[in-house]
Design a protein around this motif. Structure first.
Motif, PDB file in Angstrom:
ATOM      1  N   PRO A  58      67.533  15.237 -11.156  1.00 27.08           N
ATOM      2  CA  PRO A  58      67.679  15.121  -9.649  1.00 27.08           C
ATOM      3  C   PRO A  58      68.969  14.016  -9.191  1.00 27.08           C
ATOM      4  O   PRO A  58      68.857  13.001 -10.156  1.00 27.08           O
ATOM      5  N   LEU A  59      70.093  14.292  -8.763  1.00 26.58           N
ATOM      6  CA  LEU A  59      70.994  13.129  -8.473  1.00 26.58           C
ATOM      7  C   LEU A  59      70.178  11.637  -7.872  1.00 26.58           C
ATOM      8  O   LEU A  59      70.580  10.534  -8.860  1.00 26.58           O
ATOM      9  N   GLU A  60      69.214  11.316  -7.443  1.00 24.86           N
ATOM     10  CA  GLU A  60      68.180  10.564  -7.335  1.00 24.86           C
ATOM     11  C   GLU A  60      68.074   9.182  -8.583  1.00 24.86           C
ATOM     12  O   GLU A  60      68.226   8.210  -8.650  1.00 24.86           O
ATOM     13  N   GLN A  61      67.386  10.551  -9.692  1.00 28.79           N
ATOM     14  CA  GLN A  61      67.222   9.733 -11.025  1.00 28.79           C
ATOM     15  C   GLN A  61      69.105   9.382 -11.331  1.00 28.79           C
ATOM     16  O   GLN A  61      68.582   8.500 -13.117  1.00 28.79           O
ATOM     17  N   GLN A  62      70.001  10.296 -11.117  1.00 26.56           N
ATOM     18  CA  GLN A  62      71.148   9.697 -11.735  1.00 26.56           C
ATOM     19  C   GLN A  62      71.265   8.618 -11.655  1.00 26.56           C
ATOM     20  O   GLN A  62      72.223   7.577 -12.004  1.00 26.56           O
ATOM     21  N   TYR A  63      71.414   7.973 -10.054  1.00 24.12           N
ATOM     22  CA  TYR A  63      71.642   7.135  -9.066  1.00 24.12           C
ATOM     23  C   TYR A  63      70.900   6.332 -10.114  1.00 24.12           C
ATOM     24  O   TYR A  63      71.221   4.548 -10.172  1.00 24.12           O
TER      25      TYR A  63
END
Length: 190
Positions: A58-63
């Protein structure tokens, strides 16, 4: 000696079957390119295996990984999710896997956009990502043929292909991609 079976098992757990197979194919293509152009096969294999490790996260984890690694995302990057995984992947490999090899991390970090003055390993992983065995996009055979002749010609073709594709869809161009293109052309005039 690197325990490749550990990393292959890790991505098998984290990625879809399609993305896992792609990553294995990229590692094989990277080793083949090392055999042709020199370079460290162990580094190429490792970077190939791990290059998409956060692609399905998920993008939030990548961020969060990017931020924990002391980096930020530009507004352009936040609006182009296709390039975020290269930055988060390098961060994840450093923070969670303890990989300290700067060349491997950089090859992961720039495998999608490229960058100015790419090192050989970076070029190899970038190119391997585009010519891996399961790829079937238009022009892939041209890319494979060029990669067998010249890594720089393959890079130039790939960057032109990417830029033309993005422009035709009215999508953002990452400045690293433009810098990569300019750098390749400038190296011809030196």
């Amino acid at each position: 000696m690197t325990d490749f079976s550990y990393y292959e098992g890790l991505i098998k757990e984290r990625l879809s079957e399609k993305r896992y197979n792609h990553s294995i194919n990229v590692s094989k293509a990277a080793v083949e390119l090392c055999e042709r152009y020199g370079g460290n096969k162990e580094q190429a294999r490792l970077a190939g295996i791990l290059h998409d490790i956060t692609k399905e996260m998920p993008l939030e984890q990548q961020y969060a990984y990017i931020e924990r690694n002391g980096e930020t995302l530009s507004a352009l990057e936040r609006n182009n999710s296709a390039v975020i995984h290269q930055k988060s992947g390098a961060a994840y490999c450093a923070l969670e896997l303890g990989i300290t090899d700067a060349q491997v991390l950089s090859a992961i970090r720039y495998h999608t956009t490229g960058r100015r003055d790419m090192a050989l390993l970076e070029k190899i992983v970038y190119t391997a990502d585009l010519i891996s065995a399961e790829r079937d996009y238009p022009d892939v055979e041209i890319m494979r043929s060029l990669a067998a002749q010249s890594i720089d010609e393959a890079m130039l073709y790939a960057i032109k292909y990417t830029i033309n594709n993005l422009v035709s869809k009215t999508e953002l161009l990452h400045p690293d991609t433009v810098e990569c293109y300019n750098s390749i052309l400038e190296s011809r005039i030196k």
